[in-house]
Write an enzyme that holds these catalytic residues in place. Structure first.
Site, mmCIF file in Angstrom:
data_model
loop_
_atom_site.group_PDB
_atom_site.id
_atom_site.type_symbol
_atom_site.label_atom_id
_atom_site.label_comp_id
_atom_site.label_asym_id
_atom_site.label_seq_id
_atom_site.Cartn_x
_atom_site.Cartn_y
_atom_site.Cartn_z
ATOM 1 C CD GLU A 70 -3.784 -2.759 7.328
ATOM 2 O OE1 GLU A 70 -3.253 -2.780 8.460
ATOM 3 O OE2 GLU A 70 -3.433 -1.987 6.413
ATOM 4 C CE1 TYR B 157 4.522 -2.999 9.475
ATOM 5 C CE2 TYR B 157 4.117 -2.146 11.672
ATOM 6 C CZ TYR B 157 3.676 -2.805 10.545
ATOM 7 O OH TYR B 157 2.378 -3.266 10.483
ATOM 8 C CG HIS C 21 3.647 -7.660 8.899
ATOM 9 N ND1 HIS C 21 3.221 -8.220 7.729
ATOM 10 C CD2 HIS C 21 2.708 -6.735 9.228
ATOM 11 C CE1 HIS C 21 2.072 -7.663 7.363
ATOM 12 N NE2 HIS C 21 1.740 -6.770 8.261
ATOM 13 C CG HIS D 51 -1.861 0.206 12.401
ATOM 14 N ND1 HIS D 51 -2.080 0.657 11.118
ATOM 15 C CD2 HIS D 51 -1.793 -1.137 12.299
ATOM 16 C CE1 HIS D 51 -2.100 -0.370 10.279
ATOM 17 N NE2 HIS D 51 -1.928 -1.464 10.960
ATOM 18 C CG ASP E 146 -1.812 -6.769 6.279
ATOM 19 O OD1 ASP E 146 -2.896 -6.349 6.705
ATOM 20 O OD2 ASP E 146 -0.726 -6.383 6.745
ATOM 21 C CG HIS F 58 -4.796 -5.559 12.377
ATOM 22 N ND1 HIS F 58 -5.751 -4.582 12.227
ATOM 23 C CD2 HIS F 58 -3.699 -5.103 11.695
ATOM 24 C CE1 HIS F 58 -5.260 -3.606 11.481
ATOM 25 N NE2 HIS F 58 -4.020 -3.890 11.145
ATOM 26 C CG HIS G 202 -0.726 -0.062 2.513
ATOM 27 N ND1 HIS G 202 0.289 0.684 3.055
ATOM 28 C CD2 HIS G 202 -1.275 -0.757 3.539
ATOM 29 C CE1 HIS G 202 0.344 0.443 4.354
ATOM 30 N NE2 HIS G 202 -0.570 -0.437 4.673
ATOM 31 C CG ASP H 12 0.077 -4.852 11.788
ATOM 32 O OD1 ASP H 12 0.498 -5.917 11.309
ATOM 33 O OD2 ASP H 12 -0.780 -4.150 11.230
#
Lengths: 402, 53
Positions: free
Chosen positions: A84, A194, A227, A147, A86, A82, A28, A166
């Site tokens: 999101e 990051y 990650h 986040h 991914d 989370h 992104h 994350d």
């Protein structure tokens, strides 16, 4: 043909069943020049539990890794820390293969997942809630806006693991699963990058969360982010690194970020940088037309002195500079000494707009913005050199007076 | 005066403190916030806020 992948054990009862995205380069808009991983974990307890999933195109890889340990249909629960994509993109495929009894997520997670994938049957949990897996239990802690509004972390007491989504993660594809098996310099750089690009704007919340950790009474021996490599040694070191990033304390380093059309702003940038260097302060210049936005932000986050220079084009600051201005404004950089400069033909809005942004961000500007017409003359380049030297001294004073 | 909490991110608006960083003086009631005011943490608009319990 069915994909072939194996899981990797990370503790007596937990397996890594994620995916490695070796070749992703644009995440992104974040330049992932070392690729990334989407980590998912399988807890083998009486109630078998999958913690997070992976990006949608990697669903088969995750399911293959799960199948190397256990038939996916034997999984009872899914936890989504989370929402999101991914980490949730493979949720529909996982639900189809697993048919879970329950999917645990935060209240905001339930709303968000519902919008992405429809109602797959979510059970909302909050700080203080836990689910008994038989021999161990999973306790949930809300980490709202770290986040996303849905973000939470999960602690599994039996193996003393924190599934931190994350937090404490980095974009890095590598074959060695543990951070301590990889060079610290790479770990530190990628964590800083990051943090700068994803979490910088929530620095105060990060500090509050780190401060609250001891009070939660969790005995954490391993941190498993979503990650990059996983943390099992020197947890104090990664926690301290996070605190350092969040504090944004001044460091003796400078970055000169510029864009140039006919080389004039570049001449000013280089003269300024040389002035900084003359005072023994480490400095680099970064041309916006060849450096990625996420790398520029990493350099800005790692500098105590920032100078932004741009031409004026169509009565506006040059577009590449407008892009990075928008980006650092959103990421709420703070506590920097800043300098705005540029070159213009006639109207000169460019440097003024940069100076106005620095004001808005409440960054200290000891020198007024400086702009030259068409091409800097020799007395002007010398003034840029002197400005660099003066602000380098101011930075050293600021650090020494701390 | 009553406190209000942001449903999105959990930020609590405390009228006693206001939001001076964004031009809201201490002592400003939630209903008197300017229309342009948004949650300083997540950017949510005032309709995302509820009275704190």
């Amino acid at each position: 043909m069915k994909k072939f992948f194996k899981a990797q054990q990370v503790s007596p009862n937990v397996w890594w069943v994620g995916a490695i995205d070796w070749n992703v380069r644009n995440f992104h808009g974040y330049l992932t020049d070392r690729g990334s991983t989407y980590n998912a974990f399988l807890i083998i307890d009486e109630k078998i539990t999958l913690v997070d999933t992976v990006k949608a195109p990697f669903a088969d890889e995750m399911l293959a890794r799960i199948s190397s340990v256990i038939d996916p249909e034997k999984i009872d629960y899914i936890i989504s820390n989370h929402a999101e994509p991914d980490h949730s993109g493979a949720l529909p495929a996982a639900v189809a293969a697993i048919k879970p009894e329950k999917i645990f997520t935060s209240a905001a997670g339930a709303k968000t997942l519902n919008l992405y994938y429809g109602d797959l049957g979510y059970t909302a949990v909050k700080t203080g809630d836990s689910v008994d897996l038989g021999n161990g239990k999973c306790a949930f802690v809300d980490t709202k806006m770290l986040h996303w509004p849905d973000s939470m972390v999960t602690y599994y007491d039996r193996d003393k693991l924190l599934f931190s989504q994350d937090a404490f993660g980095m974009h890095l594809a590598c074959s060695k699963l543990w951070a301590d098996e990889n060079p610290w310099s790479v770990m530190e750089y990628e964590v800083r990058k990051y943090f700068a690009n994803i979490l910088n704007l929530y620095s105060e919340k990060v500090i509050a969360l780190l401060d609250s950790l001891p009070g939660l009474g969790l005995d954490i021996e391993v941190i498993l982010p979503d990650h990059g490599p996983l943390w099992r040694k020197d947890l104090d070191k990664i926690i301290q690194l996070y605190r350092d990033c969040a504090l944004q304390a001044p460091v003796p380093r400078a970055v000169v970020v510029y864009a140039t059309m006919w080389g004039s702003t570049k001449v000013c940038a280089e003269a300024f940088a040389d002035g900084v260097r003359s005072k023994g302060v480490e400095v680099e210049t970064a041309d916006l037309l060849v450096n990625d936005r996420s790398n520029i932000m990493t350099k800005v986050a790692g500098a105590g002195l920032i100078a932004f220079g741009a031409p004026t084009m169509n009565n506006q600051v040059y577009p590449a500079m407008a892009d990075i201005m928008n980006y650092i404004k959103g990421l709420r950089i703070k506590n920097k000494i800043a300098f705005a400069f540029g070159s213009c033909g006639w109207s000169g809005e460019g440097a003024k707009q940069i100076a106005a942004l620095f004001d808005e961000l409440k960054l200290e500007q000891p020198l007024p913005m400086k702009q030259v017409k068409y091409m800097p003359q020799s007395n002007e380049t010398e003034e840029f050199f002197n400005a660099g030297a003066e602000l380098a001294e101011k930075l050293l004073e600021k650090i020494n007076n701390k | 005066m009553e406190k209000y909490v942001c449903n999105i991110c959990g930020y609590v608006y405390d009228p006693a403190k206001g939001d001076p960083d964004n031009g809201v003086a201490p002592g400003t009631a939630f209903k008197d916030l300017p229309e342009s005011w948004v949650c300083p943490d997540c950017g949510a608009t005032v309709d995302e806020f509820e009275k704190a319990e």
